[in-house]
Design a protein around this motif. Structure first.
Motif, PDB file in Angstrom:
ATOM      1  N   ASP A  64      41.909  26.339  41.165  1.00 14.95           N
ATOM      2  CA  ASP A  64      41.819  25.208  42.012  1.00 14.95           C
ATOM      3  C   ASP A  64      43.110  25.081  42.864  1.00 14.95           C
ATOM      4  O   ASP A  64      42.876  24.568  44.053  1.00 14.95           O
ATOM      5  N   ALA A 124      50.814  39.789  37.794  1.00 16.16           N
ATOM      6  CA  ALA A 124      50.273  38.810  38.367  1.00 16.16           C
ATOM      7  C   ALA A 124      50.843  37.933  39.366  1.00 16.16           C
ATOM      8  O   ALA A 124      51.494  37.166  39.271  1.00 16.16           O
ATOM      9  N   ARG A 165      52.894  20.263  41.744  1.00 17.38           N
ATOM     10  CA  ARG A 165      52.446  20.901  40.535  1.00 17.38           C
ATOM     11  C   ARG A 165      52.778  22.491  40.646  1.00 17.38           C
ATOM     12  O   ARG A 165      53.190  22.997  39.560  1.00 17.38           O
ATOM     13  N   GLU A 199      53.787  38.085  34.009  1.00 18.75           N
ATOM     14  CA  GLU A 199      53.353  38.926  33.529  1.00 18.75           C
ATOM     15  C   GLU A 199      51.824  39.169  33.453  1.00 18.75           C
ATOM     16  O   GLU A 199      51.107  38.164  33.612  1.00 18.75           O
ATOM     17  N   TYR A 243      48.005  39.916  32.185  1.00 20.62           N
ATOM     18  CA  TYR A 243      47.452  40.035  31.287  1.00 20.62           C
ATOM     19  C   TYR A 243      46.214  40.937  31.457  1.00 20.62           C
ATOM     20  O   TYR A 243      45.159  40.071  32.079  1.00 20.62           O
ATOM     21  N   GLU A 261      37.818  33.668  29.307  1.00 19.31           N
ATOM     22  CA  GLU A 261      36.974  35.003  29.676  1.00 19.31           C
ATOM     23  C   GLU A 261      36.868  35.887  28.459  1.00 19.31           C
ATOM     24  O   GLU A 261      35.459  36.528  28.444  1.00 19.31           O
TER      25      GLU A 261
HETATM   26  N1  LIG Z   1      48.941  36.356  34.187  1.00 24.34           N
HETATM   27  C1  LIG Z   1      47.900  36.841  34.409  1.00 24.34           C
HETATM   28  N2  LIG Z   1      47.165  37.770  34.059  1.00 24.34           N
HETATM   29  C2  LIG Z   1      45.881  38.204  34.329  1.00 24.34           C
HETATM   30  N3  LIG Z   1      44.943  37.326  34.970  1.00 24.34           N
HETATM   31  C3  LIG Z   1      45.748  36.196  35.693  1.00 24.34           C
HETATM   32  C4  LIG Z   1      47.210  35.722  35.194  1.00 24.34           C
HETATM   33  N4  LIG Z   1      47.306  34.514  35.945  1.00 24.34           N
HETATM   34  C5  LIG Z   1      45.895  34.280  36.444  1.00 24.34           C
HETATM   35  N5  LIG Z   1      44.936  35.204  36.296  1.00 24.34           N
HETATM   36  C6  LIG Z   1      43.722  34.978  36.725  1.00 24.34           C
HETATM   37  O1  LIG Z   1      43.429  34.265  37.896  1.00 24.34           O
HETATM   38  C7  LIG Z   1      42.706  33.087  37.595  1.00 24.34           C
HETATM   39  C8  LIG Z   1      43.379  31.934  38.162  1.00 24.34           C
HETATM   40  O2  LIG Z   1      44.626  31.498  37.643  1.00 24.34           O
HETATM   41  P1  LIG Z   1      44.811  29.963  37.497  1.00 24.34           P
HETATM   42  O3  LIG Z   1      43.754  29.496  36.396  1.00 24.34           O
HETATM   43  O4  LIG Z   1      46.323  29.960  36.668  1.00 24.34           O
HETATM   44  O5  LIG Z   1      44.949  29.463  38.713  1.00 24.34           O
HETATM   45  P2  LIG Z   1      45.368  28.014  39.335  1.00 24.34           P
HETATM   46  O6  LIG Z   1      44.607  27.729  40.379  1.00 24.34           O
HETATM   47  O7  LIG Z   1      46.916  27.919  38.856  1.00 24.34           O
HETATM   48  O8  LIG Z   1      44.593  27.088  38.150  1.00 24.34           O
HETATM   49  P3  LIG Z   1      44.045  25.688  38.066  1.00 24.34           P
HETATM   50  O9  LIG Z   1      42.755  25.935  38.477  1.00 24.34           O
HETATM   51  O10 LIG Z   1      44.318  24.958  36.698  1.00 24.34           O
HETATM   52  O11 LIG Z   1      44.878  24.967  39.301  1.00 24.34           O
HETATM   53  C9  LIG Z   1      42.702  33.112  36.168  1.00 24.34           C
HETATM   54  O12 LIG Z   1      41.413  32.449  35.616  1.00 24.34           O
HETATM   55  C10 LIG Z   1      42.823  34.342  35.757  1.00 24.34           C
HETATM   56  O13 LIG Z   1      41.506  34.990  35.624  1.00 24.34           O
END
Ligand SMILES: Nc1ncnc2c1ncn2[C@@H]1O[C@H](COP(=O)(O)OP(=O)(O)OP(=O)(O)O)[C@@H](O)[C@H]1O
Length: 321
Positions: A21, A37, A54, A88, A90, A97
């Motif tokens: 989001d 990442a 945030r 890092e 992953y 997932e």
């Molecule tokens: N360190 C990582 N290594 C591999 N894939 C990652 C990593 N960080 C994020 N991702 C991928 O990116 C997607 C989006 O990341 P994330 O959910 O942190 O986004 P966000 O927009 O910050 O979250 P939110 O929806 O809680 O605001 C994750 O679901 C994952 O698939």
């Protein structure tokens, strides 16, 4: 060049990894050739004070807090048009997932190992006086059978005041009531995650926010001793205690960590008191346009007020206002 001096143009984008989001995440290479990442805030994140705040909070805390079971931050800029966070990478992605794509490949021992890692991360955070506020499989990253807790965007130090936030499927009863979160709220979310990981199903569901809230406030899941009879009894008892409706009745994360390590046959040495990598994060306040506003009085996270026709999302984080 020290990693903290890196800026966005120093990274070479390779391919998209995912989108949430708040941000867009891509696989990228840093100047040393390391794969990371790379998290970039979406335009609407930068435009809305609370969302930008945030993202900045996630950058600052991720870079500052170091623990083997917290997602490691390499470099970042918390605010402004050049904001980013290099993390890092992953390759197995999130626990959510992994569970949906190849959950059956996870061994019973592997599941306990993931939970022990998460309990260890929470023991560390709570020992520093911090609350994560959004423990759920979507925020857990997995590599080689080990887990790390990510997304510190909602995390805060209790010395900074009280906050009310969570994701409905994983949210503790006190958060539904609009009361301040605490380490015990994280323990409840860990128990929901544990139940999902150990039984393959979330303990509480509902067709609306209100139904899910009633389930969290009034029901107890089918006892783990029935669904997972092979688990050591002291461990199932402790996870069930972590479902307590009253925050004061839940065990601390350190106790869960100990029981999980014992069930794995590992010595439950004390959690090493690793210090944050820099100055006290509570003092590292941003300045300027995104300086935090004073904390408003807590009210329960609101039920979805989406236009009719849009489905509510029980995974989506909510904040008290
Ligand atoms: N360190 C990582 N290594 C591999 N894939 C990652 C990593 N960080 C994020 N991702 C991928 O990116 C997607 C989006 O990341 P994330 O959910 O942190 O986004 P966000 O927009 O910050 O979250 P939110 O929806 O809680 O605001 C994750 O679901 C994952 O698939």
């Amino acid at each position: 060049m020290t990693p903290s001096a890196l800026t966005l143009p120093d990274f070479r984008l390779l391919r998209p990894l995912g989108r949430g989001d708040t941000s867009q995440v891509s696989l990228a290479q840093d100047p040393s050739g390391r794969e990371v990442a790379l998290k970039l805030p979406l335009p609407h994140t930068l435009a809305v004070h609370e969302a930008a705040e945030r993202f900045g909070n996630e950058v600052r805390l991720t870079l500052r807090l170091r623990h083997p079971h917290l997602v490691r931050g390499y470099a970042g800029v918390p605010f402004g048009p050049g904001a980013f966070l290099a993390l890092e990478y992953y390759p197995d992605g999130t626990l959510s997932e992994v569970l949906s794509q190849r959950g059956s490949a996870l061994s019973p021992r592997g599941r306990l190992q993931i939970l022990a890692d998460l309990a260890s991360a929470l023991t560390f955070l709570h020992g520093l006086g911090a609350v994560h506020q959004d423990v759920k499989p979507q925020n857990v990253y997995v590599a080689g059978g080990r887990a790390a807790l990510g997304d510190l965007g909602s995390a805060y130090f209790a010395t900074q005041g009280s906050k009310v936030s969570g994701s409905p499927y994983y949210m503790a009863p006190e958060i539904y009531h609009g009361e301040a979160s605490s380490g015990a709220s994280d323990v409840y979310s860990l128990a929901i995650t544990a139940y999902e990981l150990l039984t393959g199903a979330r303990p509480f569901g509902g067709r609306s926010y209100e139904e899910l809230m009633v389930a969290h406030l009034t029901r107890f899941p089918t006892p783990l001793a029935h669904t997972c009879p092979d688990l050591p009894r002291p461990l199932t008892r402790l996870i069930e205690q972590a479902f307590a409706k009253g925050a004061q009745d839940r065990p601390p994360a350190a106790e869960l960590r100990r029981a999980l390590l014992l069930s794995l046959g590992e010595p439950p040495e004390e959690e090493a008191p690793l210090a944050p990598a820099g100055p006290d994060p509570a003092e590292a306040r941003p300045t300027g346009r995104h300086t935090p506003k004073p904390e408003p009085a807590a009210t329960p996270p609101a039920a979805e007020s989406a236009p009719s026709g849009r489905r509510w999302n029980p995974f989506k984080r909510r904040h008290g206002r």
